[in-house]
Design a protein around this motif. Sequence first.
Motif, short mmCIF file in Angstrom:
data_model
loop_
_atom_site.label_atom_id
_atom_site.label_comp_id
_atom_site.label_asym_id
_atom_site.label_seq_id
_atom_site.Cartn_x
_atom_site.Cartn_y
_atom_site.Cartn_z
N ALA A 1 0.91 -1.18 0.08
CA ALA A 1 0.20 -0.03 0.01
C ALA A 1 0.98 1.25 0.00
N ALA A 2 1.84 1.23 0.64
CA ALA A 2 2.78 2.40 0.99
C ALA A 2 3.81 2.52 -0.26
N ALA A 3 4.11 1.38 -0.67
CA ALA A 3 4.91 1.54 -2.13
C ALA A 3 4.32 1.95 -3.12
N ALA A 4 3.19 1.12 -3.53
CA ALA A 4 2.61 1.61 -4.67
C ALA A 4 1.94 3.02 -4.75
N THR A 5 1.55 3.49 -3.64
CA THR A 5 1.21 5.00 -3.45
C THR A 5 2.18 5.80 -3.86
N THR A 6 3.56 5.44 -3.20
CA THR A 6 4.63 6.22 -3.33
C THR A 6 4.93 6.33 -4.85
N ALA B 1 -5.97 -2.54 0.98
CA ALA B 1 -6.13 -3.21 -0.38
C ALA B 1 -6.37 -1.99 -1.52
N GLY B 2 -7.10 -1.01 -0.95
CA GLY B 2 -7.50 0.16 -1.73
C GLY B 2 -6.20 0.80 -2.20
N TYR B 3 -5.38 1.19 -1.19
CA TYR B 3 -4.27 1.95 -1.59
C TYR B 3 -3.22 1.16 -2.38
N ALA B 4 -3.25 0.00 -2.19
CA ALA B 4 -2.19 -0.75 -3.09
C ALA B 4 -2.72 -1.16 -4.27
N VAL B 5 -3.98 -1.27 -4.71
CA VAL B 5 -4.62 -1.44 -6.00
C VAL B 5 -4.74 -0.13 -6.49
N GLY C 1 -3.24 2.68 -5.84
CA GLY C 1 -1.59 3.36 -6.41
C GLY C 1 -1.21 2.55 -7.38
N SER C 2 -1.22 1.13 -7.32
CA SER C 2 -0.82 0.62 -8.75
C SER C 2 -1.35 0.89 -10.17
N ALA C 3 -2.69 1.30 -9.97
CA ALA C 3 -3.30 1.32 -11.18
C ALA C 3 -3.03 2.95 -11.75
N VAL C 4 -3.18 3.91 -10.70
CA VAL C 4 -2.95 5.17 -10.81
C VAL C 4 -1.61 5.34 -11.61
N ALA C 5 -0.60 4.37 -11.07
CA ALA C 5 1.13 4.47 -11.29
C ALA C 5 0.97 4.13 -12.85
N VAL C 6 0.30 3.11 -13.27
CA VAL C 6 0.43 2.67 -14.83
C VAL C 6 -0.40 3.68 -15.52
N ALA C 7 -1.62 4.13 -15.12
CA ALA C 7 -2.13 5.30 -15.95
C ALA C 7 -1.40 6.57 -16.13
N ALA C 8 -0.96 7.00 -15.11
CA ALA C 8 -0.08 8.18 -15.11
C ALA C 8 1.32 8.00 -15.78
N SER C 9 1.89 6.52 -15.69
CA SER C 9 3.09 6.49 -16.77
C SER C 9 2.65 6.30 -18.14
N ALA C 10 1.34 5.67 -18.50
CA ALA C 10 0.94 5.77 -19.86
C ALA C 10 0.58 7.08 -20.29
N ALA C 11 0.20 8.03 -19.62
CA ALA C 11 -0.29 9.18 -20.05
C ALA C 11 0.98 10.16 -20.28
#
Length: 369
Positions: free
Chosen positions: A244-249, A324-328, A330-340
Amino acid sequence: MSTPANRRPGAEPDRGFAGELRDAVTLRSFTLVAGVLILQLAFILSYIGAFHSPTPHRIPVAVVAPGQAAGGVAAQLNALKGAPLKARTAPSEQRARRLILDRTVDAAIIVNAGGTDTLLVASASGPAVSSTTQQIAAGIEQSRHRQVRTVDIRPPAAGDGRGLSSFYLVIGWIVGGYLAAAILGVAGGARPANLRRTLIRLGALALYSIVSGLGGAIIAGPILGALNGHFWELWGIGALVVMAAAATTVAFQILLGMIGIGLAILVFVVLGNPSAGGAYPMTLLPAFWRAIGDWLPTGAGTTAVRNTVYFSGHATAQALGVLAGYAVIGSAVAVAASAAHLRYMRLVPDSPATSSSADSQANQSPKRE
């Protein structure tokens, strides 16, 4: 051309103090130091603001009394100045004990018509709230010219001291999560060069989370004996807390660059630690910290660990859902932000982001003769 007597041939010209100052303190470094100052002051404000004057606020308690007296006692408790307690009635002492152990209430007052009353507490949920409830109950009983004895039906384990091991274990997991993500960002660039690298970074952090959760569970259980008997559950919770902490970061870094690390510290340390219910349970904290505690990973993790170890996993669904929300997410935002970000780089080839990415890749590529 002649060289001044006070300067060696080939030496850089003396630019004076102002020139050296401009080179030593760039706008970027000044901005970063200013950000650190803001975080430092926010840290001081958050911790002192949360802990300088702990005040009970609607601590949930159950009341058991003969006949119809329970309703009157509950009403008296609810009418106390400042609303320190939130009382409800229970039909029996056995039912009151169950309400405490399933985390519906924090304490119970058993009124005995013929003698001393009893206050039931569970100090494993946090010794501060138990001692506060005892003080309130003692004051009420003194005004009624009665005595009260305290029975701790779920104290902390012998190796858990004042019941703070859950809190410190979660802090360790949180720190490991955001530091691991931050180090990967510093070493490989806050914004990965392509989407594949973002996925690889998240996968590496998921593996790190599993190992980190295992290490914390081993230290807290078999090695120190602080939180025994729930090794597998602690391992799972720990992996979830770290991810949760890692994916959000990672998401913060991709969205904001290196500033994202500062935002992670703000969320997990400056706001998360004092509101987590560790040193003081949330019912003793001011309104702001009380409102955010359950929705940040530190507070959710502390609740999940403490209630798993001491209260058979009761009242952990929301906490696990938050983690679980932070982990999931956070990961989804990271992927979407990277693609954008990569799409933007392709559409605007001369953008500063494109140039900096190209420079980063050039610096990392081996030089050929």
